[in-house]
Design an enzyme around this catalytic site. Structure first.
Site, PDB file in Angstrom:
ATOM      1  N   GLN A   1       2.833  10.227   1.461  1.00  0.00           N
ATOM      2  CA  GLN A   1       4.155   9.203   1.733  1.00  0.00           C
ATOM      3  C   GLN A   1       5.106   9.766   0.598  1.00  0.00           C
ATOM      4  O   GLN A   1       6.455   9.484   0.481  1.00  0.00           O
ATOM      5  CB  GLN A   1       4.018   7.842   1.709  1.00  0.00           C
ATOM      6  CG  GLN A   1       3.378   7.231   2.757  1.00  0.00           C
ATOM      7  CD  GLN A   1       3.134   5.958   3.010  1.00  0.00           C
ATOM      8  OE1 GLN A   1       2.134   5.528   2.542  1.00  0.00           O
ATOM      9  NE2 GLN A   1       4.107   5.453   3.674  1.00  0.00           N
TER      10      GLN A   1
ATOM     11  N   CYS B   1       5.393   0.315   7.964  1.00  0.00           N
ATOM     12  CA  CYS B   1       5.263   1.491   7.185  1.00  0.00           C
ATOM     13  C   CYS B   1       6.537   1.814   6.347  1.00  0.00           C
ATOM     14  O   CYS B   1       7.539   2.060   7.088  1.00  0.00           O
ATOM     15  CB  CYS B   1       4.815   2.559   8.148  1.00  0.00           C
ATOM     16  SG  CYS B   1       4.142   4.311   7.233  1.00  0.00           S
ATOM     17  N   LEU B   2       6.259   2.258   5.113  1.00  0.00           N
ATOM     18  CA  LEU B   2       7.285   2.482   4.302  1.00  0.00           C
ATOM     19  C   LEU B   2       7.962   3.829   4.546  1.00  0.00           C
ATOM     20  O   LEU B   2       9.190   4.115   4.408  1.00  0.00           O
ATOM     21  CB  LEU B   2       6.869   2.525   2.791  1.00  0.00           C
ATOM     22  CG  LEU B   2       6.470   1.183   2.466  1.00  0.00           C
ATOM     23  CD1 LEU B   2       5.934   1.388   0.944  1.00  0.00           C
ATOM     24  CD2 LEU B   2       7.475   0.173   2.372  1.00  0.00           C
TER      25      LEU B   2
ATOM     26  N   HIS C   1      -3.081   7.605   6.750  1.00  0.00           N
ATOM     27  CA  HIS C   1      -1.975   8.371   6.269  1.00  0.00           C
ATOM     28  C   HIS C   1      -2.572   9.637   5.778  1.00  0.00           C
ATOM     29  O   HIS C   1      -2.023  10.709   5.724  1.00  0.00           O
ATOM     30  CB  HIS C   1      -1.328   7.978   5.097  1.00  0.00           C
ATOM     31  CG  HIS C   1      -0.114   6.981   5.338  1.00  0.00           C
ATOM     32  ND1 HIS C   1       0.948   7.434   6.066  1.00  0.00           N
ATOM     33  CD2 HIS C   1       0.276   5.564   5.285  1.00  0.00           C
ATOM     34  CE1 HIS C   1       1.748   6.644   6.280  1.00  0.00           C
ATOM     35  NE2 HIS C   1       1.430   5.517   5.805  1.00  0.00           N
TER      36      HIS C   1
ATOM     37  N   HIS D   1      -5.154   1.499   7.170  1.00  0.00           N
ATOM     38  CA  HIS D   1      -3.480   2.213   7.358  1.00  0.00           C
ATOM     39  C   HIS D   1      -3.320   3.359   6.293  1.00  0.00           C
ATOM     40  O   HIS D   1      -2.945   4.284   6.686  1.00  0.00           O
ATOM     41  CB  HIS D   1      -2.533   1.061   7.247  1.00  0.00           C
ATOM     42  CG  HIS D   1      -0.964   1.609   7.415  1.00  0.00           C
ATOM     43  ND1 HIS D   1      -0.229   1.117   8.219  1.00  0.00           N
ATOM     44  CD2 HIS D   1      -0.495   2.335   6.356  1.00  0.00           C
ATOM     45  CE1 HIS D   1       1.058   1.694   8.096  1.00  0.00           C
ATOM     46  NE2 HIS D   1       0.969   2.487   6.846  1.00  0.00           N
ATOM     47  N   GLU D   2      -3.673   3.060   5.016  1.00  0.00           N
ATOM     48  CA  GLU D   2      -3.691   4.132   4.132  1.00  0.00           C
ATOM     49  C   GLU D   2      -4.495   5.410   4.269  1.00  0.00           C
ATOM     50  O   GLU D   2      -4.005   6.340   3.848  1.00  0.00           O
ATOM     51  CB  GLU D   2      -3.855   3.442   2.700  1.00  0.00           C
ATOM     52  CG  GLU D   2      -2.813   2.376   2.322  1.00  0.00           C
ATOM     53  CD  GLU D   2      -1.469   2.495   2.503  1.00  0.00           C
ATOM     54  OE1 GLU D   2      -0.781   1.594   2.857  1.00  0.00           O
ATOM     55  OE2 GLU D   2      -0.845   3.768   2.724  1.00  0.00           O
TER      56      GLU D   2
ATOM     57  N   GLY E   1       0.904  -1.163   0.001  1.00  0.00           N
ATOM     58  CA  GLY E   1      -0.037  -0.021   0.047  1.00  0.00           C
ATOM     59  C   GLY E   1       0.984   1.312  -0.135  1.00  0.00           C
ATOM     60  O   GLY E   1       2.229   1.103   0.537  1.00  0.00           O
TER      61      GLY E   1
HETATM   62  O1  K2U Z   1       1.332   2.683   4.169  1.00  0.00           O
HETATM   63  C1  K2U Z   1       2.546   2.163   3.859  1.00  0.00           C
HETATM   64  O2  K2U Z   1       3.537   2.551   4.462  1.00  0.00           O
HETATM   65  C2  K2U Z   1       2.569   0.854   3.084  1.00  0.00           C
HETATM   66  C3  K2U Z   1       2.621  -0.211   4.249  1.00  0.00           C
HETATM   67  C4  K2U Z   1       1.265  -0.617   4.079  1.00  0.00           C
HETATM   68  C5  K2U Z   1       0.792  -1.883   5.271  1.00  0.00           C
HETATM   69  C6  K2U Z   1       1.353  -1.572   6.469  1.00  0.00           C
HETATM   70  C7  K2U Z   1       0.848  -2.441   7.636  1.00  0.00           C
HETATM   71  C8  K2U Z   1       0.010  -3.621   7.174  1.00  0.00           C
HETATM   72  C9  K2U Z   1      -0.510  -3.692   6.049  1.00  0.00           C
HETATM   73  C10 K2U Z   1      -0.159  -2.735   4.977  1.00  0.00           C
HETATM   74  C11 K2U Z   1       3.622  -1.159   3.352  1.00  0.00           C
HETATM   75  O3  K2U Z   1       3.059  -2.081   2.675  1.00  0.00           O
HETATM   76  S1  K2U Z   1       4.734  -1.719   4.796  1.00  0.00           S
HETATM   77  C12 K2U Z   1       5.440  -3.424   4.152  1.00  0.00           C
HETATM   78  C13 K2U Z   1       4.236  -4.504   4.555  1.00  0.00           C
HETATM   79  C14 K2U Z   1       4.277  -5.305   3.839  1.00  0.00           C
HETATM   80  C15 K2U Z   1       3.479  -6.437   3.987  1.00  0.00           C
HETATM   81  C16 K2U Z   1       2.722  -6.405   5.281  1.00  0.00           C
HETATM   82  C17 K2U Z   1       2.819  -5.462   6.123  1.00  0.00           C
HETATM   83  C18 K2U Z   1       3.653  -4.338   5.764  1.00  0.00           C
HETATM   84 ZN    ZN Z   2       2.365   3.542   6.037  1.00  0.00          ZN
END
Ligand code: K2U
Ligand code: ZN
Length: 174
Positions: free
Chosen positions: A50, A94-95, A140, A136-137, A45
């Protein structure tokens, strides 16, 4: 093309993003850049703030099954219109806060309304990892990070760690 990801702490991650009036070609191109950035990270996501754009646009693709076709989604002005009473806990990352993971409790299923890439209104219900990710998105877009669900002490420790990480990153580059 890929865009640099804004790292916490940064005021751009705390702002409430502005809604989009209509889906233009440049907004479609922005969504494509966000998908390219997300897949490259890799992540499942990404929200426009971001990459430093304060607009209500998120992209996601939470397909985890090996070999399953990707299912990239772009959502303009997404909003949760209803959520389940049942919750589940997921170890989120979170990225914008690399290498930090913590358990976050969220509704297990959410119904989301949004405008798609063609400018059409959509509504769908998500559960499991898709539900966690879309919430989560959307957080943001409201300037909320998953660490805001943790205790002030834990959040402070993480923020201090990220300040150091960013300082080292800057000196490496210099
Ligand atoms: O928003 C972001 O930073 C993207 C995250 C989204 C996410 C966070 C937590 C749980 C689900 C989605 C990135 O995808 S973080 C990397 C990741 C990959 C797989 C599972 C969890 C986190
Ligand atoms: Zn995030």
């Amino acid at each position: 093309m890929k865009r640099p990801i804004v790292l916490h702490p940064d005021p751009r991650l705390k702002k409430v993003a502005a809604p989009i009036d209509d889906v233009s070609d440049e907004l479609r191109a922005l969504a494509d850049d966000m998908l390219a950035t997300m897949y490259d990270a890799p992540g499942i996501g990404l929200a426009a703030p971001q990459i430093g754009v304060s607009l209500r646009l998120i992209v996601l693709d939470c397909v985890k099954e090996e070999g399953a076709p990707p299912r990239p989604m772009a959502m303009f002005n997404p909003e949760v219109v209803s959520s389940s009473d049942e919750t589940n806990v997921y170890e989120e990352g979170c990225l914008s806060i690399p290498e930090i993971y913590a358990d976050v409790t969220r509704p297990e299923a959410v119904t989301v309304r949004w405008i798609d890439m063609n400018g059409a209104e959509q509504e769908d219900t998500f559960d499991g990892l898709w539900a966690t990710c879309v919430q989560h998105e959307i957080d943001h877009l409201d300037g909320k990070l998953f660490i805001d669900y943790l205790s002030p002490l834990k959040r402070q420790l993480i923020t201090r760690k990220m300040v150091k990480f960013k300082r080292n990153k800057a000196t490496e580059k210099a």
